[in-house]
Enzyme design. Structure first.
Site, PDB file in Angstrom:
ATOM      1  N   HIS A  85      29.884  21.819  -0.921  1.00 57.20           N
ATOM      2  CA  HIS A  85      31.301  22.142  -0.715  1.00 57.20           C
ATOM      3  C   HIS A  85      32.195  21.025  -1.274  1.00 57.20           C
ATOM      4  CE1 HIS A  85      33.316  25.298   1.948  1.00 57.20           C
ATOM      5  NE2 HIS A  85      34.349  24.677   1.418  1.00 57.20           N
ATOM      6  N   SER A  99      38.545  32.978  -3.411  1.00 57.14           N
ATOM      7  CA  SER A  99      38.422  32.606  -2.002  1.00 57.14           C
ATOM      8  C   SER A  99      38.969  33.713  -1.118  1.00 57.14           C
ATOM      9  CB  SER A  99      39.194  31.313  -1.735  1.00 57.14           C
ATOM     10  OG  SER A  99      39.251  31.071  -0.342  1.00 57.14           O
ATOM     11  N   LYS A 109      26.099  30.610  -0.885  1.00 60.74           N
ATOM     12  CA  LYS A 109      26.696  29.346  -1.373  1.00 60.74           C
ATOM     13  C   LYS A 109      26.632  28.270  -0.284  1.00 60.74           C
ATOM     14  CE  LYS A 109      31.109  27.482  -3.109  1.00 60.74           C
ATOM     15  NZ  LYS A 109      31.770  26.768  -2.038  1.00 60.74           N
ATOM     16  N   THR A 156      29.629  31.921   1.989  1.00 60.16           N
ATOM     17  CA  THR A 156      29.598  30.464   2.167  1.00 60.16           C
ATOM     18  C   THR A 156      28.931  30.156   3.502  1.00 60.16           C
ATOM     19  OG1 THR A 156      31.576  30.220   0.828  1.00 60.16           O
ATOM     20  CG2 THR A 156      31.037  28.388   2.279  1.00 60.16           C
ATOM     21  N   TYR A 170      33.813  33.871   4.197  1.00 61.78           N
ATOM     22  CA  TYR A 170      33.310  33.232   5.411  1.00 61.78           C
ATOM     23  C   TYR A 170      33.201  34.367   6.417  1.00 61.78           C
ATOM     24  CZ  TYR A 170      35.235  28.822   3.492  1.00 61.78           C
ATOM     25  OH  TYR A 170      35.530  27.737   2.715  1.00 61.78           O
ATOM     26  N   GLN A 199      34.503  35.456  -2.403  1.00 60.07           N
ATOM     27  CA  GLN A 199      33.848  34.481  -1.511  1.00 60.07           C
ATOM     28  C   GLN A 199      34.252  34.833  -0.088  1.00 60.07           C
ATOM     29  OE1 GLN A 199      35.928  31.853   0.133  1.00 60.07           O
ATOM     30  NE2 GLN A 199      34.153  31.458   1.454  1.00 60.07           N
TER      31      GLN A 199
HETATM   32  C1  LIG Z   1      40.829  22.247  -2.471  1.00 60.45           C
HETATM   33  C2  LIG Z   1      39.523  22.934  -2.296  1.00 60.45           C
HETATM   34  C3  LIG Z   1      39.466  24.141  -1.602  1.00 60.45           C
HETATM   35  C4  LIG Z   1      38.241  24.805  -1.437  1.00 60.45           C
HETATM   36  N1  LIG Z   1      38.223  26.030  -0.809  1.00 60.45           N
HETATM   37  C5  LIG Z   1      37.043  26.693  -0.701  1.00 60.45           C
HETATM   38  C6  LIG Z   1      36.995  28.004  -0.138  1.00 60.45           C
HETATM   39  O1  LIG Z   1      38.020  28.579   0.241  1.00 60.45           O
HETATM   40  N2  LIG Z   1      35.779  28.607  -0.026  1.00 60.45           N
HETATM   41  C7  LIG Z   1      34.606  28.005  -0.452  1.00 60.45           C
HETATM   42  O2  LIG Z   1      33.525  28.576  -0.329  1.00 60.45           O
HETATM   43  N3  LIG Z   1      34.646  26.771  -1.029  1.00 60.45           N
HETATM   44  C8  LIG Z   1      35.815  26.119  -1.165  1.00 60.45           C
HETATM   45  N4  LIG Z   1      35.831  24.893  -1.772  1.00 60.45           N
HETATM   46  C9  LIG Z   1      34.583  24.337  -2.343  1.00 60.45           C
HETATM   47  C10 LIG Z   1      34.424  24.746  -3.820  1.00 60.45           C
HETATM   48  O3  LIG Z   1      34.136  26.128  -3.930  1.00 60.45           O
HETATM   49  C11 LIG Z   1      33.282  23.967  -4.508  1.00 60.45           C
HETATM   50  O4  LIG Z   1      32.095  24.109  -3.757  1.00 60.45           O
HETATM   51  C12 LIG Z   1      33.567  22.481  -4.739  1.00 60.45           C
HETATM   52  O5  LIG Z   1      34.934  22.265  -4.976  1.00 60.45           O
HETATM   53  C13 LIG Z   1      32.760  21.973  -5.931  1.00 60.45           C
HETATM   54  O6  LIG Z   1      32.974  20.616  -6.150  1.00 60.45           O
HETATM   55  P1  LIG Z   1      34.001  20.053  -7.266  1.00 60.45           P
HETATM   56  O7  LIG Z   1      35.366  20.217  -6.695  1.00 60.45           O
HETATM   57  O8  LIG Z   1      33.614  18.612  -7.386  1.00 60.45           O
HETATM   58  O9  LIG Z   1      33.795  20.843  -8.538  1.00 60.45           O
HETATM   59  C14 LIG Z   1      37.042  24.217  -1.942  1.00 60.45           C
HETATM   60  C15 LIG Z   1      37.125  23.008  -2.641  1.00 60.45           C
HETATM   61  C16 LIG Z   1      38.333  22.369  -2.836  1.00 60.45           C
HETATM   62  C17 LIG Z   1      38.359  21.086  -3.633  1.00 60.45           C
END
Ligand SMILES: Cc1cc2nc3c(=O)[nH]c(=O)nc-3n(C[C@H](O)[C@H](O)[C@H](O)COP(=O)(O)O)c2cc1C
Length: 344
Positions: A246, A108, A222, A156, A130, A128
């Site tokens: 997400h 991230s 993404k 993203t 933004y 990754q």
């Molecule tokens: C606590 C948390 C923080 C996340 N932070 C980011 C992030 O910084 N950037 C991003 O593109 N996605 C982020 N995501 C989304 C994840 O990359 C991913 O798309 C998602 O968690 C997939 O679903 P799952 O948790 O059921 O496996 C985050 C998800 C969670 C649970």
């Protein structure tokens, strides 16, 4: 259940015992009423297979090719913020375990560990990003990632604004409880206070080309759920599209990724790689995603919850999920992850 499967299924329960309530809530929460977050797991469970038989499955190869390079795992680590709030070693523990398993980690841009330190674990990693309203403000962070050996940039695209989460009244909001040092270690000091640092509301296909030109890296988009957006991404030069809502943390009531994946594969599969995430919890879920046409899957909460137990916890997730995937492939008559296509 085997002891290992029980261990995997018990990650959330054990994290509940060990994490501060605000951090646990941050990990698990979905946007608004969490309809999308709540539906993700069941969407994979509802996929039904028609296994092949009379195929030699003595040797099963679960590895896949990700952007032209082999990954020993058919799944990678999705980008997640606040890994150092889950465990003091944060991204370093995640990276060490993923490197040992021969997988890919997506870091991230909010990471609380420097890209150079993550890279020093030897992990194969993608950045990754933004993009901010003023794109030039992202350049120093992008340059640091390139210098530290990022192999791709994951843009993203589902976050023009951060999805609203309803905090429990008795749990403080995580941002008021964590040390700011656990966040955004790869940005210049004072980044957030500059005009134009807010997230871009005007993201478009041209940003894909801009990112590729600026970094010289392949770009993965993404947060795509629709076939025509996958097509627009690929036409703009994306090397891969990543079907994601997400983890249900952006638009609540967005469709389950399991139901969006086939249309995206039909639109761009073969011309670009297609990845998927959201609610993957078992090897059977991995098989379902591969059967629906994904080139690989990514894991968000699963390794993040395991990170409570440090690098050994993440290593156990990789080991057990791989073992479950090999078992599922074998039972489905597949000798390789790539044989899992069209098992439905
Ligand atoms: C606590 C948390 C923080 C996340 N932070 C980011 C992030 O910084 N950037 C991003 O593109 N996605 C982020 N995501 C989304 C994840 O990359 C991913 O798309 C998602 O968690 C997939 O679903 P799952 O948790 O059921 O496996 C985050 C998800 C969670 C649970």
């Amino acid at each position: 259940m085997t002891a290992e499967a029980r261990w995997l299924a018990g990650l959330e329960e054990r994290a509940r015992e060990r994490l501060a309530p605000a951090v646990l809530e941050y990990l698990l929460q979905g946007a608004r009423d969490s309809v999308t977050t709540g539906e993700a797991v069941d969407a994979w469970r509802s996929v039904r297979f028609r296994p092949r038989v009379l195929h030699d499955v003595t040797h099963v190869d679960p590895g896949v090719t990700l952007l032209g390079r082999r990954s020993e795992l058919p799944f990678g680590v999705a980008p997640t913020t606040l890994q150092r709030a889950v465990h003091p070693e944060g991204e370093l523990a995640m990276a060490t375990a993923t490197a040992e398993a021969g997988g890919v980690m997506v870091v991230s841009s909010n990471a609380g560990t420097s890209f150079a330190d993550i890279a020093a674990t030897g992990v194969r990693w993608w950045l990754q990003a933004y993009l901010p309203a003023d794109r030039t403000l992202a350049e120093p962070m992008l340059d640091r990632a390139v210098a530290a050996g990022a192999e791709a940039v994951v843009l993203t695209v589902d976050t023009p604004v951060v999805g609203t989460k309803y905090a429990s009244p008795d749990v403080p909001v995580v941002w008021t409880t964590v040390d700011p040092d656990l966040l955004r270690s790869n940005f210049d000091e004072g980044y957030d206070d500059q005009p134009g640092a807010e997230k871009a509301l005007d993201l478009g296909p041209h940003d894909i080309g801009w990112l590729a030109a600026r970094t010289g890296l392949p770009v993965v988009v993404k947060g795509v759920l629709r076939a025509e957006d996958a097509e627009r991404s690929v036409q703009a030069g994306a090397a891969a599209v990543w079907v994601s809502n997400h983890g249900g943390r952006q638009l609540d009531r967005a469709a389950a990724t399991a139901s969006c994946l086939p249309d995206v594969v039909a639109a761009v599969g073969g011309r670009a790689q297609v990845y998927v995430d959201g609610g993957i919890r078992t090897g059977l879920d991995v098989l379902a995603a591969l059967a629906l046409g994904a080139d690989a899957v990514f894991l968000g909460r699963l390794p993040l919850l395991a990170l409570v137990e440090g690098a050994p916890g993440v290593a156990s997730v990789h080991r057990e999920l791989l073992a479950q995937t090999v078992d599922a492939l074998r039972l489905a008559g597949c000798r390789a992850a790539t044989d899992a296509r069209n098992l439905l």
